[in-house]
Design a protein around this motif. Structure first.
Motif, short mmCIF file in Angstrom:
data_model
loop_
_atom_site.label_atom_id
_atom_site.label_comp_id
_atom_site.label_asym_id
_atom_site.label_seq_id
_atom_site.Cartn_x
_atom_site.Cartn_y
_atom_site.Cartn_z
N ASP A 351 -20.15 85.90 98.58
CA ASP A 351 -20.52 86.49 97.45
C ASP A 351 -20.19 86.59 96.85
N PRO A 352 -20.35 85.79 95.19
CA PRO A 352 -20.39 85.64 94.24
C PRO A 352 -19.24 86.88 93.49
N ALA A 353 -20.50 87.81 92.81
CA ALA A 353 -20.38 88.70 93.23
C ALA A 353 -18.94 90.13 93.84
N LEU A 354 -19.19 90.08 95.67
CA LEU A 354 -18.20 90.44 95.62
C LEU A 354 -16.85 90.05 96.08
N ARG A 355 -17.01 88.98 95.27
CA ARG A 355 -15.23 87.80 94.79
C ARG A 355 -14.93 88.59 93.62
N GLU A 356 -15.77 88.38 92.89
CA GLU A 356 -15.46 90.06 90.91
C GLU A 356 -15.15 90.84 91.83
N ARG A 357 -15.55 91.61 92.13
CA ARG A 357 -15.17 93.11 93.28
C ARG A 357 -13.44 93.32 93.26
N LEU A 358 -13.51 92.22 93.89
CA LEU A 358 -12.21 92.07 94.89
C LEU A 358 -11.21 91.72 94.15
N ALA A 359 -11.72 90.99 93.35
CA ALA A 359 -10.62 89.84 92.10
C ALA A 359 -10.05 91.51 90.81
N ALA A 360 -11.21 92.12 90.28
CA ALA A 360 -11.18 92.96 89.44
C ALA A 360 -9.98 94.00 90.15
N ALA A 361 -9.85 94.06 91.00
CA ALA A 361 -9.14 95.83 91.76
C ALA A 361 -7.71 94.94 92.09
N LEU A 362 -7.64 93.52 91.63
CA LEU A 362 -5.95 92.91 92.39
C LEU A 362 -5.11 93.07 90.27
N PRO A 363 -3.81 92.89 91.22
CA PRO A 363 -3.51 93.13 89.42
C PRO A 363 -3.35 91.27 89.04
N GLU A 364 -3.00 91.14 87.45
CA GLU A 364 -2.41 89.71 87.30
C GLU A 364 -1.58 89.33 87.87
N PRO A 365 -1.41 88.59 88.00
CA PRO A 365 -2.08 86.74 87.62
C PRO A 365 -2.76 86.88 89.33
N TYR A 366 -3.28 87.92 90.03
CA TYR A 366 -2.97 87.67 91.37
C TYR A 366 -4.74 87.88 91.06
N GLY A 367 -5.12 88.50 90.47
CA GLY A 367 -6.99 88.84 90.07
C GLY A 367 -7.36 87.22 90.06
N ASP A 368 -7.05 86.73 88.96
CA ASP A 368 -7.56 85.50 87.96
C ASP A 368 -7.54 84.38 89.03
N VAL A 369 -6.20 84.27 90.18
CA VAL A 369 -6.15 83.52 91.72
C VAL A 369 -7.97 83.46 92.18
N LEU A 370 -7.66 84.69 92.60
CA LEU A 370 -8.75 84.82 93.22
C LEU A 370 -9.96 84.47 93.20
N ARG A 371 -10.34 84.34 91.61
CA ARG A 371 -11.35 84.28 91.14
C ARG A 371 -11.68 82.87 90.97
N SER A 372 -10.26 81.87 90.61
CA SER A 372 -10.59 80.49 90.49
C SER A 372 -10.61 80.03 91.51
N ALA A 373 -10.02 79.80 92.55
CA ALA A 373 -9.96 80.13 94.09
C ALA A 373 -11.22 79.08 94.23
N ARG A 374 -11.10 78.21 94.43
CA ARG A 374 -12.35 77.40 95.74
C ARG A 374 -11.90 76.29 96.77
N PRO A 375 -12.47 76.56 98.01
CA PRO A 375 -12.39 75.34 98.45
C PRO A 375 -11.97 74.12 97.99
N ASP A 376 -11.27 73.43 99.20
CA ASP A 376 -10.76 71.91 98.56
C ASP A 376 -11.61 71.00 99.01
N PRO A 377 -12.44 70.32 98.63
CA PRO A 377 -13.12 69.74 98.95
C PRO A 377 -12.63 67.84 99.70
N ALA A 378 -11.21 68.01 99.29
CA ALA A 378 -10.57 66.63 100.37
C ALA A 378 -9.83 67.15 101.40
N ILE A 379 -9.71 68.58 101.57
CA ILE A 379 -9.51 69.28 103.41
C ILE A 379 -10.61 69.37 103.49
N ALA A 380 -11.30 69.74 102.53
CA ALA A 380 -13.30 69.93 103.86
C ALA A 380 -13.59 68.48 104.32
#
Length: 594
Positions: A351-380
């Motif tokens: 869930d996007p809201a859960l992603r943001e909730r988890l990301a907001a609790a992380l120190p940077e830059p790891y929170g931004d990494v979690l926000r921006s990461a999306r499944p790789d279409p080539a690997i999919a």
């Protein structure tokens, strides 16, 4: 007019120019910036290319109940790796072993070539071997590493080079503590990578207990030595080559807290940390700067005496990240600047809201990494091609079940009872071995058998293959009652918190007295209500892994009058098809006291 210049003046001027050049050069060296290196760890992937129903239980940042989060899948792993690399000028992706083996059909059907090809595409840089890399033997592991298409085997479920010729892993395997019959390591002990002019060494090792965790014939002729001794020797060799920054990846692990209450995987204080990895780490030279661990499928990020020991659960549900800084002058890691974290591999089901909730609790830059990461279409897309080949086979119905068969329990489980019963049924007839009891190792049960929807549910080939992916054959042997008791007593290993519960078939029961001394825990063994007699003979069915002493059940190597049987998977299919419906047996066959 040109003024005369004496030779001494020229020499003095030359010295001044040289001095200025030297000062400038020194100034440039002193001004050189430290080099940041991001280390990305994955462990115990076990060919989980598809997310399926993978989840991860995480601490709620707002203090609520633990959160069960959908995670995993190779495309999501690839996307998170890509996001992590985008934020780092230099990175290395490191595997702790068990990339393959004990895997779903989408990996095993292709003899795990699908998993290696996907890891090549994600950009894995190096992997140590795990015990499951040896499931099909050392020769097959060498083929996995180097490539090649072996001849097809009649009636084999798995096939090679299905979609294209297999060219092998584009990353090196390491094995500092595994030696062949000629005294050479099976794979190189270490590898060196140059990061902005600084050489970084990576050492790989596997648990020395590996021979007891795979079919012994598969590792015949190999020698597994003490992990710390081998790593220290490899570290000395790296130092002799001028390498001063060293990372270790080892297929051995530990745990945080008891089974009922595991610790937070990002609590660096690591309360109640225990297990082999921590004892090994105490003996490993301080020349090793970072320790990536594996094998126990746990999540932890321990900082012990200033050194990170980290593991990111299993099945591609989490990645471990260690950011180190290299000193351009000393060529060493600067310990005070090391940062580390475990990150969940969130996927499209999160869930996007859960992603943001988890990301907001992380120190940077790891929170931004979690926000921006999306499944790789080539690997999919790669995974989808393999899954399309598997789908018709996986969807084949094999029987009806009247409920779910979980593999958890105080001792034996509904899943264990189902498999043991199927193996007894397959070997009970005199012509098939005359078995009276079947015993199944819990480590061979790789998943629950879920009833999806209102029962009765259709169990599919894909489900039961994922549950039992090893392709072991059945072996019937004779043990005396005394040997059977000794076998069951050996379920409790010295120093282990829990016994390794062999799952018993119908008709065989006993009591386990947990607080009794070693050798006196197994009591009141009964077969079909009759007391098991120490000097009487009993016909016992186990799989070929156990029959060769796997999981350290060496009593089984002394079994006599052996008779070979069919495949364990075929036995389960026949058992499910042999009744209109199979329902979970709720009553345990092992009574635990207290």
């Amino acid at each position: 007019m040109t003024l005369p210049v004496s030779p001494s003046s020229l020499r003095a001027a030359g010295r001044r120019v040289l001095l200025v050049a030297l000062v400038a050069a020194c100034g440039l060296a002193q001004a050189a910036e430290p080099v940041a290196l991001r280390l990305i760890g994955i462990n115990d992937f076990h060919g989980n290319l598809e997310p399926a129903n993978l989840t991860l239980t995480l601490v709620d940042p707002h203090g609520g109940k633990p959160l069960r989060v959908p995670v995993g899948g190779a495309a999501a792993v690839g996307g998170l790796v890509k996001a992590l690399r985008a934020g780092a000028p230099h990175s290395l992706m490191i595997s702790g072993g068990d990339l393959i083996g004990a895997a779903p059909l989408v990996s095993t059907l292709f003899r795990h070539e699908s998993t290696i090809e996907v890891m090549n595409a994600i950009g894995l840089d190096v992997s140590t071997v795990g015990n499951h890399e040896f499931d099909a033997g050392a020769a097959e592991l060498k083929r996995i590493a180097n490539g090649g298409c072996p001849p097809p085997q009649p009636d084999a479920v798995a096939t090679s080079c299905t979609l294209a010729p297999y060219t092998g892993a584009r990353f090196p395997y390491l094995s500092a503590n595994v030696f062949d019959g000629h005294g050479h390591t099976l794979f190189a002990p270490s590898v060196i990578r140059e990061i902005d002019g600084i050489r970084v060494g990576i050492i790989g090792a596997v648990t020395r207990s590996a021979p007891t965790l795979v079919t012994p014939s598969g590792v015949a002729g190999l020698r597994f030595i003490d992990e710390a001794d081998a790593i220290n020797r490899a570290a000395r060799h790296l130092k002799a080559q001028g390498v001063k920054a060293i990372v270790m990846t080892i297929h051995e692990g530990g745990e945080l807290g008891p089974v009922s209450q595991r610790g937070d995987w990002n609590d660096a204080s690591c309360p109640d940390a225990h297990g082999p990895i921590f004892a090994i780490a105490k003996r490993v030279t301080r020349d090793v700067d970072v320790i990536f661990s594996a094998h126990t499928h746990q999540g932890y990020r321990c900082v012990i005496d200033g050194r990170v020991i980290i593991q990111g659960t299993s099945y591609g549900r989490g990645l471990s990240v260690v950011d180190v800084v290299l000193d351009p002058k000393s060529k060493k890691v600067i310990p005070s600047q090391t940062r580390s974290i475990n990150l969940p591999v969130l996927n499209d089901q999160t869930d996007p809201a859960l992603r943001e909730r988890l990301a907001a609790a992380l120190p940077e830059p790891y929170g931004d990494v979690l926000r921006s990461a999306r499944p790789d279409p080539a690997i999919a897309e790669m995974v989808a091609k393999y899954a399309a080949v598997v789908a018709p086979k996986a969807a084949q119905p094999v029987g009806l079940i009247g409920g779910s068969f979980p593999r958890g329990g105080r001792a034996d489980s509904p899943a264990g009872r189902l498999i043991a019963d199927s193996q007894l049924a397959a070997t009970q007839a005199p012509a098939d071995g005359g078995a009276q009891i079947a015993l199944m190792n819990p480590g061979g049960i790789r998943s629950d058998l879920d009833c999806k929807g209102a029962p009765p549910c259709t169990a599919t080939f894909g489900q039961i293959f994922t549950m039992q992916p090893f392709g072991n054959s059945l072996v019937v042997m004779t043990l005396t009652g005394a040997q059977l008791k000794a076998l069951l007593e050996s379920q409790q290993r010295p120093g282990a918190q829990e016994a390794t519960w062999l799952q018993p078939s119908a008709g065989f029961t006993y009591t386990w007295q947990s607080d009794a001394p070693a050798g006196g825990r197994v009591r009141d063994m009964r077969l079909n209500g009759e007391t098991v007699v120490p000097d009487s003979d009993y016909r016992i069915t186990v799989n070929s892994f156990l029959a060769e002493g796997g999981d350290a059940f060496t009593v089984l190597t002394r079994g006599t009058a052996r008779t070979g049987g069919g495949q364990d998977l075929d036995a389960l299919i026949a058992y499910l098809k042999g009744a209109p419906e199979r329902s979970p047996v709720p009553t345990p066959r092992i009574t635990r006291q207290p």
